[in-house]
Scaffold this motif. Structure first.
Motif, PDB file in Angstrom:
ATOM      1  N   LEU A   1       0.808  -1.215   0.000  1.00 45.43           N
ATOM      2  CA  LEU A   1       0.000   0.000   0.000  1.00 45.43           C
ATOM      3  C   LEU A   1       0.844   1.270   0.000  1.00 45.43           C
ATOM      4  CD1 LEU A   1      -2.920   1.044   0.086  1.00 45.43           C
ATOM      5  CD2 LEU A   1      -2.748   1.037   2.589  1.00 45.43           C
ATOM      6  N   ILE A   2       1.928   1.266   0.763  1.00 46.50           N
ATOM      7  CA  ILE A   2       2.751   2.471   0.865  1.00 46.50           C
ATOM      8  C   ILE A   2       3.858   2.500  -0.183  1.00 46.50           C
ATOM      9  CG2 ILE A   2       4.303   3.788   2.354  1.00 46.50           C
ATOM     10  CD1 ILE A   2       2.721   2.811   4.739  1.00 46.50           C
ATOM     11  N   HIS A   3       4.657   1.440  -0.241  1.00 44.53           N
ATOM     12  CA  HIS A   3       5.840   1.481  -1.102  1.00 44.53           C
ATOM     13  C   HIS A   3       5.655   0.792  -2.449  1.00 44.53           C
ATOM     14  CE1 HIS A   3       7.721   1.998   2.979  1.00 44.53           C
ATOM     15  NE2 HIS A   3       8.249   3.004   2.313  1.00 44.53           N
ATOM     16  N   ASN A   4       4.666  -0.083  -2.561  1.00 42.40           N
ATOM     17  CA  ASN A   4       4.492  -0.850  -3.796  1.00 42.40           C
ATOM     18  C   ASN A   4       5.820  -1.430  -4.269  1.00 42.40           C
ATOM     19  OD1 ASN A   4       3.277  -2.000  -6.066  1.00 42.40           O
ATOM     20  ND2 ASN A   4       3.546  -0.158  -7.299  1.00 42.40           N
ATOM     21  N   LYS A   5       6.416  -2.231  -3.426  1.00 47.31           N
ATOM     22  CA  LYS A   5       7.717  -2.810  -3.738  1.00 47.31           C
ATOM     23  C   LYS A   5       7.651  -3.661  -5.007  1.00 47.31           C
ATOM     24  CE  LYS A   5      10.386  -1.661  -0.198  1.00 47.31           C
ATOM     25  NZ  LYS A   5      11.745  -1.157  -0.267  1.00 47.31           N
ATOM     26  N   ALA A   6       8.708  -3.637  -5.772  1.00 42.67           N
ATOM     27  CA  ALA A   6       8.773  -4.437  -6.997  1.00 42.67           C
ATOM     28  C   ALA A   6       8.978  -5.911  -6.651  1.00 42.67           C
ATOM     29  CB  ALA A   6       9.914  -3.951  -7.878  1.00 42.67           C
ATOM     30  N   VAL A   7       8.421  -6.783  -7.462  1.00 48.31           N
ATOM     31  CA  VAL A   7       8.558  -8.224  -7.289  1.00 48.31           C
ATOM     32  C   VAL A   7       9.201  -8.821  -8.542  1.00 48.31           C
ATOM     33  CG1 VAL A   7       6.643  -8.463  -5.673  1.00 48.31           C
ATOM     34  CG2 VAL A   7       6.196  -8.578  -8.123  1.00 48.31           C
ATOM     35  N   LYS A   8       9.852  -9.945  -8.376  1.00 48.96           N
ATOM     36  CA  LYS A   8      10.555 -10.565  -9.487  1.00 48.96           C
ATOM     37  C   LYS A   8       9.613 -11.459 -10.283  1.00 48.96           C
ATOM     38  CE  LYS A   8      14.834 -13.051 -10.566  1.00 48.96           C
ATOM     39  NZ  LYS A   8      15.999 -13.769  -9.997  1.00 48.96           N
ATOM     40  N   VAL A   9       9.487 -11.151 -11.566  1.00 51.25           N
ATOM     41  CA  VAL A   9       8.657 -11.939 -12.475  1.00 51.25           C
ATOM     42  C   VAL A   9       9.438 -12.153 -13.763  1.00 51.25           C
ATOM     43  CG1 VAL A   9       6.463 -12.118 -13.699  1.00 51.25           C
ATOM     44  CG2 VAL A   9       6.581 -10.870 -11.528  1.00 51.25           C
ATOM     45  N   LYS A  10       9.721 -13.395 -14.089  1.00 47.85           N
ATOM     46  CA  LYS A  10      10.477 -13.714 -15.304  1.00 47.85           C
ATOM     47  C   LYS A  10      11.772 -12.902 -15.385  1.00 47.85           C
ATOM     48  CE  LYS A  10       6.532 -15.166 -18.127  1.00 47.85           C
ATOM     49  NZ  LYS A  10       5.809 -14.966 -19.399  1.00 47.85           N
ATOM     50  N   ASN A  11      12.482 -12.880 -14.273  1.00 53.40           N
ATOM     51  CA  ASN A  11      13.787 -12.211 -14.181  1.00 53.40           C
ATOM     52  C   ASN A  11      13.724 -10.700 -14.348  1.00 53.40           C
ATOM     53  OD1 ASN A  11      15.281 -14.613 -13.737  1.00 53.40           O
ATOM     54  ND2 ASN A  11      15.134 -15.070 -15.924  1.00 53.40           N
ATOM     55  N   LYS A  12      12.535 -10.141 -14.203  1.00 51.63           N
ATOM     56  CA  LYS A  12      12.392  -8.691 -14.206  1.00 51.63           C
ATOM     57  C   LYS A  12      11.679  -8.275 -12.925  1.00 51.63           C
ATOM     58  CE  LYS A  12      12.203  -8.084 -19.232  1.00 51.63           C
ATOM     59  NZ  LYS A  12      13.488  -7.377 -19.315  1.00 51.63           N
ATOM     60  N   TYR A  13      11.953  -7.070 -12.461  1.00 51.45           N
ATOM     61  CA  TYR A  13      11.305  -6.564 -11.258  1.00 51.45           C
ATOM     62  C   TYR A  13      10.188  -5.606 -11.646  1.00 51.45           C
ATOM     63  CZ  TYR A  13      14.764  -8.793  -8.341  1.00 51.45           C
ATOM     64  OH  TYR A  13      15.528  -9.739  -7.711  1.00 51.45           O
ATOM     65  N   LEU A  14       8.967  -5.967 -11.222  1.00 42.35           N
ATOM     66  CA  LEU A  14       7.781  -5.215 -11.609  1.00 42.35           C
ATOM     67  C   LEU A  14       6.992  -4.794 -10.383  1.00 42.35           C
ATOM     68  CD1 LEU A  14       6.531  -7.575 -14.468  1.00 42.35           C
ATOM     69  CD2 LEU A  14       7.928  -5.523 -14.711  1.00 42.35           C
ATOM     70  N   LYS A  15       6.299  -3.674 -10.501  1.00 49.06           N
ATOM     71  CA  LYS A  15       5.429  -3.189  -9.435  1.00 49.06           C
ATOM     72  C   LYS A  15       4.003  -3.618  -9.760  1.00 49.06           C
ATOM     73  CE  LYS A  15       8.363   0.772  -8.283  1.00 49.06           C
ATOM     74  NZ  LYS A  15       8.449   0.602  -6.836  1.00 49.06           N
TER      75      LYS A  15
END
Length: 317
Positions: free
Chosen positions: A152-166
Motif C-alpha cells: 500500500l505504501i511502497h508498492n515494492k517491486a517483485v521478481k517476475v520472469k527475471n524482471k522486477y515489476l510493481k
C-alpha cells in the motif's frame, strides 16, 4: 607455521566475502526498492517479503487508492490492479495472505485506513472458512503492517520472469494446469457451511469500521474448485443480506465471464492463472464503474507512473 598462516588468511578472506555479500545484497534490495516472491508449498503460495524498516525510494502514501482488496491467495491470484487501472482508471492495492482469516482482515483494514481512505473495500470471502489457526493478534498486526508497508505504501517491486515489476499485490503466473470437471463442485443445496469462529466476532467490527470511514464493501468469491462449495455460497449470502453488502460469486454466476477451468487455472482447480485473472478483473472493473462513484485522479505524474507500470508488465507477456 606456514599452514597456520594460510588458514588465517583463508578465514579472513572468507569473512570479507561474507560481509561484502551481505552489504551489497542489502543495498541491492533496499536501494533498488525491490522484493522477491515467497515459496509455494504444494498448491499454497506463502508470500515472504524483505523488511522495509529502512528507507525506500518513493512512497505512494500520498496517492489516493480507490480500492483496497483484502483476502487470501484466491484474491492475489485473481485480481489485477494494473489491468483495472488501464481499463477503468481506478487505483487499487491487494493486501492478501495465504490462509488468512477474518481477524487478520480486520487488522489489515484498521491499519490501512491510517494511510488511505478508499471508496471501496473488496473483501474476498473464502477466508470466512479458513480452518488453519496460524495467527494470534500480535502476528495479525505484524502481517497488517508488513503488507501495508510492502504494497500500500511502497508498492515494492517483485521478481517476475527475471524482471522486477510493481504489481500492487498481484501474484502473476501464466502456466496452465487444467481442472476438467468444470463447475461440477457447485451442487445446489439449501444447507450452509460453518464459518470460521473469527467471522462472528470480527466481521461486524470490519463492517462498522468501513462505514465509519465512508468505505463501501463488496463481497467477492473467485472460482476455486478445491476450496469452494454451494454450502459456502449460502453462508456468505446470508451475511451479505444481513449487512446489505453486494456479493459476487463467480462460482455460481458462471455466466458473468467466459472463465474456463481448462485454460484459467495454474494448479488444477485451486488458484487462477493470468488468463483467469484477466477475465475476473475485466468484469469487476465494468461492474465497479457501473455501481460505484470513485474519485478521479487528477495528478498527471501519478497517472503516468501507473501507465508505465502497466506497460512494463505487458513487456513480460
Amino acid at each position: 607455521m606456514k599452514h597456520k598462516s594460510f588458514r588465517i588468511v583463508c578465514v579472513v578472506l572468507s569473512l570479507i566475502i561474507f560481509i561484502s555479500g551481505i552489504y551489497f545484497g542489502y543495498h541491492y534490495f533496499f536501494d533498488n526498492d525491490v522484493i522477491d516472491y515467497g515459496v509455494s508449498i504444494g498448491t499454497c503460495y506463502i508470500p515472504t517479503y524483505h523488511s522495509t524498516t529502512q528507507k525506500s525510494l518513493k512512497t505512494q502514501e500520498d496517492q489516493h487508492m480507490n480500492i483496497i482488496a483484502i483476502g487470501n491467495s484466491d484474491l492475489y491470484s485473481a485480481f489485477q490492479p494494473l489491468q483495472l487501472w488501464h481499463e477503468q482508471k481506478l487505483t487499487s492495492a491487494i493486501l492478501a495472505e495465504a490462509n488468512t482469516n477474518m481477524r487478520t482482515a480486520y487488522y489489515i483494514l484498521k491499519e490501512s485506513l491510517k494511510y488511505q481512505k478508499p471508496e471501496l473495500i473488496i473483501l474476498e470471502v473464502d477466508q470466512f472458512f479458513e480452518e488453519k489457526e496460524l495467527n494470534n493478534e500480535q502476528r495479525d498486526l505484524k502481517i497488517a503492517h508488513q503488507y501495508i508497508d510492502e504494497v500500500l505504501i511502497h508498492n515494492k517491486a517483485v521478481k517476475v520472469k527475471n524482471k522486477y515489476l510493481k504489481l500492487h499485490g498481484y501474484y502473476y503466473k501464466d502456466h496452465v494446469v487444467q481442472y476438467k470437471k468444470q463447475f461440477s463442485y457447485m451442487q445446489q443445496t439449501k444447507y450452509k457451511a460453518q464459518v470460521n469462529k473469527h467471522v462472528k466476532t470480527y466481521l461486524p467490527q470490519f463492517v462498522n469500521l468501513a462505514k465509519e470511514n465512508q468505505c463501501q464493501i463488496l463481497f467477492v468469491s473467485f472460482p476455486s474448485a478445491s476450496s469452494w462449495s454451494y454450502r459456502k455460497h449460502n453462508a456468505v449470502q446470508e451475511y451479505a443480506q444481513q449487512y446489505g453488502i453486494p456479493f459476487i460469486d463467480f462460482n455460481t454466476d458462471t455466466q458473468l465471464t467466459d472463465f474456463n477451468w481448462l485454460t484459467d487455472s495454474r494448479d488444477g482447480g485451486n488458484h487462477l492463472n493470468y488468463s483467469g485473472a484477466k477475465k475476473m478483473t475485466k468484469y469487476l472493473g465494468e461492474y465497479l464503474k457501473e455501481h460505484y462513484q470513485f474519485l478521479e485522479h487528477q495528478n498527471e505524474k501519478d497517472n503516468q507512473k501507473w501507465d508505465k507500470e502497466y506497460e512494463d508488465f505487458l513487456k513480460i507477456l
